[in-house]
Design an enzyme around this catalytic site. Structure first.
Site, PDB file in Angstrom:
ATOM      1  N   CYS A 102       5.844  14.972  28.332  1.00 59.50           N
ATOM      2  CA  CYS A 102       5.240  14.391  27.134  1.00 59.50           C
ATOM      3  C   CYS A 102       4.386  15.389  26.357  1.00 59.50           C
ATOM      4  CB  CYS A 102       4.410  13.151  27.464  1.00 59.50           C
ATOM      5  SG  CYS A 102       3.938  12.256  25.975  1.00 59.50           S
ATOM      6  N   CYS A 130       8.830  10.513  21.400  1.00 62.42           N
ATOM      7  CA  CYS A 130       7.382  10.622  21.554  1.00 62.42           C
ATOM      8  C   CYS A 130       6.724   9.699  20.533  1.00 62.42           C
ATOM      9  CB  CYS A 130       6.933  12.062  21.299  1.00 62.42           C
ATOM     10  SG  CYS A 130       5.144  12.244  21.242  1.00 62.42           S
TER      11      CYS A 130
END
Lengths: 431, 127
Positions: free
Chosen positions: A194, A375
């Site tokens: 991430c 994301c």
């Protein structure tokens, strides 16, 4: 509409629905293969669930000593003070498919030459097909002076370590906003899970300070590890523009090398040499690498940029190991560009499972993974940008009505209300 | 979006709502049965559905407006977070779920009331 037409219409709708459902039913294989899945994280559980259903006669063994399961995409919301650690903590047992054999031990060794995996008790588990889904290791110790026990103390935050650390990170952010001073943010130079999270924490800190009327009391500095703040050019441009508008300073090519928690001083490596900044708050994102069992095996890349940290060698489109054809790498451990998110797992797992089903059924494996990852970039409390892209850095929005570079509440809605359910469905092999 | 098939959507809803999903489906079923039976009752009593529909539209509209104000808070945000037409549309659609439920409930109650007796508000029979 009379009763006859009503019944006919209902029957027609049921038939259409049935056809639609039959289209989503996946292919199956009756092969009696021995399949070992190393790891019961997002990738491991999703693999186990899908393989159980699509290869009902296979012997599936999952090896992982962890019994708790963490919904890591939610760590940002814990770090924002909105969710509690309990909101992101599940039990692996609740998602382990019936019929799968779960060995609750750590993987100690991979031996792909003899097609076996050794567990921490010394047990050797043979396989016909191996899925490496161990996840990655957070290497806080690579930052001199840093230790994960420091999280929540001395102005140090890090949402990555675990849910309590993410909650402690929020308390550190909140205290920093109240006290004022200099806040440092950044990311490591390694591959990482991430990659948007360091930016999200920066945005959240900025927004919290504004909401508390304390923005003028804090100076926020983002130290990017290379000449960009995000590897996808349009996202880099947009975030840079937003940082400028919010008075968040950016230093490029600054990599955190050491911290002195007592003196609250951070040292960075830059192309011009080492520089040191005083801070009142720092969000530390640890370097990331493969777990020891993978690092010490023949599985990682032998050369190239992904070799240093031990990522498993894998073909980009199929995630198959080029030197060991019966080995696949899925999730964070896969040595492919980008792709260390739960969204990547969601698209990787059906590809490797469908290909194995095809292969064991005597058909040609044709499924490919294009590097999709996602994301939901939280940019403020209540707003996010739903950024999705592929290996080539092309933006690949799933919803044509949601612009990926616009700050929208609907993107936040997906992050705050939609992702957890989708993630849990993915663990069950249903999404 | 092609991945969002009915099976996937139902699985995500089930995981998101947990046991609440079955309660909500039960409520939806009761409302559908209520609307259908009320409409049939009106028809058999040869009453016009005009006034129950107006009452349902008013109640549903007001309820949707109220829930529209509440929806951002449900996501731990404020109305200031609504930042574009798609945000407003999404908030209205979500608010319409409880709003539609209330409209269905009001329609059912008003229709039964109209079908049972002649009142000032629903005294016109179907031609």
């Amino acid at each position: 509409m009379n009763r006859r037409r009503f019944l006919l219409t209902g029957a027609a709708l049921a038939a259409v629905n049935g056809i639609a459902l039959s289209n989503v039913r996946a292919a199956t294989s009756s092969a009696k293969a021995r399949i070992v899945i190393a790891g019961a994280g997002a990738a491991g559980l999703a693999l186990a669930s899908r393989l159980r259903r699509q290869m009902p006669q296979a012997a599936i063994t999952v090896i992982d000593q962890k019994t708790a399961h963490h919904f890591q995409p939610g760590f940002t919301l814990v770090g924002a003070g909105l969710w509690s650690p309990d909101d992101v903590t599940f039990r692996n047992a609740d998602f382990m498919p019936s019929g799968a054999d779960w060995i609750t031990e750590a993987v100690a060794e991979f031996d792909p030459d003899s097609n076996t995996v050794a567990t921490s008790s010394g047990r050797r588990v043979p396989y016909d097909f191996l899925f490496v889904a161990t996840g990655l290791a957070l290497d806080y110790e690579r930052i001199e002076g840093m230790d994960r026990s420091l999280i929540g103390t001395n102005g140090i935050a890090s949402i990555y370590a675990n849910p309590p650390a993410a909650a402690a990170s929020f308390r550190a952010i909140d205290a920093f906003v109240d006290q004022g001073g200099v806040g440092l943010f950044g990311r490591p130079t390694t591959e990482m899970k991430c990659a948007g999270a360091p930016l999200k924490v920066t945005f959240i800190t900025d927004d919290l300070a504004r909401r508390k009327g304390r923005r003028s009391a804090v100076k926020l500095v983002y130290n990017a590890h290379n000449p960009t703040v995000f590897s996808v050019p349009p996202v880099h441009d947009r975030v840079t523009q937003m940082f400028a508008a919010r008075d968040i300073a950016v230093n490029f090519s600054h990599v955190l090398k050491a911290i002195d928690p007592g003196a609250k001083r951070a040292t960075y490596e830059t192309p011009e040499g080492v520089v040191t900044f005083d801070y009142d708050f720092i969000h530390v994102v640890p370097p990331m690498r493969a777990p020891d069992a993978v690092m010490n095996s023949p599985l990682p890349w032998q050369h190239g940029p992904l070799a240093t940290d031990g990522w498993v060698e894998a073909e980009k489109a199929t995630l198959r190991h080029p030197r060991y054809a019966n080995v696949f790498a899925v999730g964070d451990i896969a040595g492919v560009p980008r792709g260390k998110t739960a969204a990547s797992v969601k698209w990787q797992v059906p590809v490797v499972v469908d290909n194995l089903v095809a292969e064991t059924s005597g058909k040609e494996p044709l499924a490919t993974y294009n590097g999709y990852t996602s994301c939901p970039m939280v940019t403020a409390y209540g707003k996010a940008m739903l950024i999705e892209f592929d290996y080539n850095g092309n933006l690949t929005p799933s919803f044509p009505f949601i612009s990926p570079l616009d700050e929208l509440w609907v993107s936040w809605l997906i992050e705050e209300k939609g992702l957890k359910g989708a993630y849990r469905a993915m663990l069950r092999g249903l999404a | 979006m092609e991945d969002f098939n009915p099976v996937t959507m139902f699985a995500i809803l089930r995981e998101s709502l947990g046991p609440w999903l079955w309660g909500l489906l039960l409520i939806a079923l009761v409302l559908v049965v209520g609307v259908v039976s009320a409409a049939m009752k009106l028809r058999s009593a040869r009453r016009s559905p005009k006034h129950p529909i107006i009452a349902a539209a008013l109640a549903g509209g007001v309820a949707t407006a109220i829930f529209f104000m509440l929806v951002p808070g449900w996501t731990m945000a404020t109305h200031a977070a609504l930042n574009g037409p798609v945000d407003y549309l999404a908030a209205i659609l979500i608010a319409f779920i409880p709003g539609g439920g209330i409209a269905a409930m009001v329609f059912s109650m008003a229709s039964w009331r109209c079908a049972r007796r002649t009142t000032a508000v629903c005294d016109k029979s179907m031609a």
